[in-house]
Design a protein around this motif. Structure first.
Motif, PDB file in Angstrom:
ATOM      1  N   HIS A   1      -2.965  -1.208   6.289  1.00 53.42           N
ATOM      2  CA  HIS A   1      -3.598  -1.612   5.024  1.00 53.42           C
ATOM      3  C   HIS A   1      -2.797  -2.725   4.358  1.00 53.42           C
ATOM      4  O   HIS A   1      -3.360  -3.688   3.833  1.00 53.42           O
ATOM      5  CB  HIS A   1      -3.696  -0.417   4.069  1.00 53.42           C
TER       6      HIS A   1
ATOM      7  N   HIS B   1       0.382   5.716   0.514  1.00 55.98           N
ATOM      8  CA  HIS B   1      -0.480   6.893   0.666  1.00 55.98           C
ATOM      9  C   HIS B   1       0.361   8.159   0.566  1.00 55.98           C
ATOM     10  O   HIS B   1       1.559   8.154   0.916  1.00 55.98           O
ATOM     11  CB  HIS B   1      -1.237   6.861   2.003  1.00 55.98           C
TER      12      HIS B   1
ATOM     13  N   ASP C   1       0.850  -1.191   0.000  1.00 57.41           N
ATOM     14  CA  ASP C   1       0.000   0.000   0.000  1.00 57.41           C
ATOM     15  C   ASP C   1       0.883   1.238   0.000  1.00 57.41           C
ATOM     16  O   ASP C   1       2.052   1.189   0.421  1.00 57.41           O
ATOM     17  CB  ASP C   1      -0.931   0.014   1.218  1.00 57.41           C
TER      18      ASP C   1
HETATM   19 MG    MG Z   1      -4.519   2.154   1.744  1.00 60.16          MG
END
Ligand code: MG
Length: 396
Positions: free
Chosen positions: A274, A242, A240
């Motif tokens: 995540h 961000h 993941d």
């Molecule tokens: Mg995420």
């Protein structure tokens, strides 16, 4: 605590089974018949050694049947008779420090219980030898040479004798050493009687039966049930990323990190959790985090990401899986992870329900390269290993 050695006689051919493989080496519930009783003895803290008498052609198979037991095991060559095989075991036990007590057991009686062993040990406080006995369930009659049946034999006056038979080591060894080489007595009690030793009978156990004919093996298989399936192991991977922005702090791997940086995302944008969530889902073959928590669904806006991981963990539990391990790598220039790493491990371990040593958090940078190097964002990679055993492994 007395030091107990076990002598197991496994040199027989077992012709009545009608099988090529001798009965003590036939598989029972996924392991050889012989291993069942050896494991029962090996599990006891008072058992220090096991000596097994095998025939020349079975020695290798017996050794592999007993590999890895948590006690010293020696496989020796048995003799031409049961008496000679037991004698060879006892002589092997003398070689280093002789035990206080020896149990002599037939390899084809797999179900030795602790209760019987304890009763036998107790009986040796005032006897030299002790054996488990059962009252014969059927009426007993004298059999005439002409095939006819004669008078009754009182069942209270007779006993069916099982093994293991327990003995004080020194008197039993002495009894065997005075036995003529050509004597073949049926068991240790007969040897003990011949030597004038004191013999006791204790309550036996119907499950201590000997596997002699095919129906005995079927009875044993019914007792142990189907063999344990091999455990299933699956590792899932998660990734993941961000975007980083100016802000007033973030939550990363479940830990609040104050400071001038924030993560941008629909939920709390905890890329660490995540990635771990996706790794759990990956090991389950259950899609990805977006399938379970669509970003288009307003109910997940700003939500704490531990909710996502808790959901994935619940799915794993429902499937019968155990979480063996998780390993997370955070990739960023900022924030500095080291000051928060142990708190992150604790948070991860708590959500996953594993010991802290099974929850790993690592950090690295990309040395100024790429989006993490330019501090545009933060990335996370995780692997999680799940295992299924017992009934959960059988369902596949
Ligand atoms: Mg995420």
């Amino acid at each position: 605590m007395v030091a107990i050695a076990v002598a197991i006689v496994a040199a027989g051919r077992g012709a009545r089974m009608g099988r090529e493989t001798p009965k003590q080496l036939l598989p029972l519930g996924g392991k050889p018949v012989l291993r069942w009783s050896a494991e029962a003895f090996a599990a006891r803290p008072d058992v220090t050694r096991i000596v097994v008498a095998a025939s020349t052609d079975q020695k290798d198979a017996v050794e592999s049947a007993l590999s890895g037991l948590p006690v010293r095991v020696e496989v020796i060559l048995g003799g031409a008779t049961r008496s000679l095989s037991v004698r060879a075991c006892l002589e092997a036990l003398v070689v280093s420090s002789a035990p206080d007590v020896v149990f002599v057991h037939d390899a084809a009686r797999p179900f030795v219980g602790d209760e019987v062993i304890d009763r036998l040990i107790a009986a040796l406080s005032d006897h030299d030898v002790a054996a488990p006995v059962l009252r014969p369930p059927d009426a007993l009659k004298v059999r005439r040479p002409d095939g006819g049946l004669g008078e009754d034999i009182a069942r209270d006056g007779v006993a069916a004798v099982q093994t293991p038979q327990a003995a004080r080591f020194a008197p039993l060894l002495g009894a065997y050493r005075t036995l003529p080489a050509d004597a073949d007595l049926p068991d240790d009690l007969a040897v003990a009687h011949r030597a004038g030793l004191r013999v006791a009978g204790v309550d036996g156990d119907p499950n201590l039966f000997k596997i002699t004919v095919p129906s005995d093996l079927a009875r044993a298989e019914a007792l142990v049930g189907p063999p344990e399936p091999a455990p299933i192991v699956a590792t899932g991977f998660g990734f993941d990323a961000h975007r980083l922005t100016q802000g007033d702090g973030m939550t990363l791997c479940g830990v609040p990190i104050p400071g001038p940086l924030a993560l941008v995302g629909h939920s709390d944008a905890d890329a660490g959790l995540h990635a771990v969530t996706d790794a759990v889902l990956g090991a389950l073959g259950a899609g990805d985090i977006g399938d379970h928590f669509p970003p288009s669904d307003p109910q997940w806006a700003g939500v704490a990401s531990r909710r996502f991981l808790e959901h994935a963990v619940a799915l794993a539990r429902e499937d019968g899986a155990s979480i063996a391990h998780a390993d997370l790598t955070l990739v960023c220039e900022r924030p500095k992870i080291a000051p928060h790493r142990e708190a992150m491990r604790a948070a991860l371990a708590e959500i996953l329900g594993v010991p802290i040593k099974r929850a790993s958090v690592k950090a690295t940078t990309t040395e100024g390269m790429g989006f993490t190097g330019r501090r545009e964002g933060l990335a996370a990679q995780a692997v999680v290993t799940l295992t299924w055993s017992g009934a959960a492994a059988r369902e596949d």
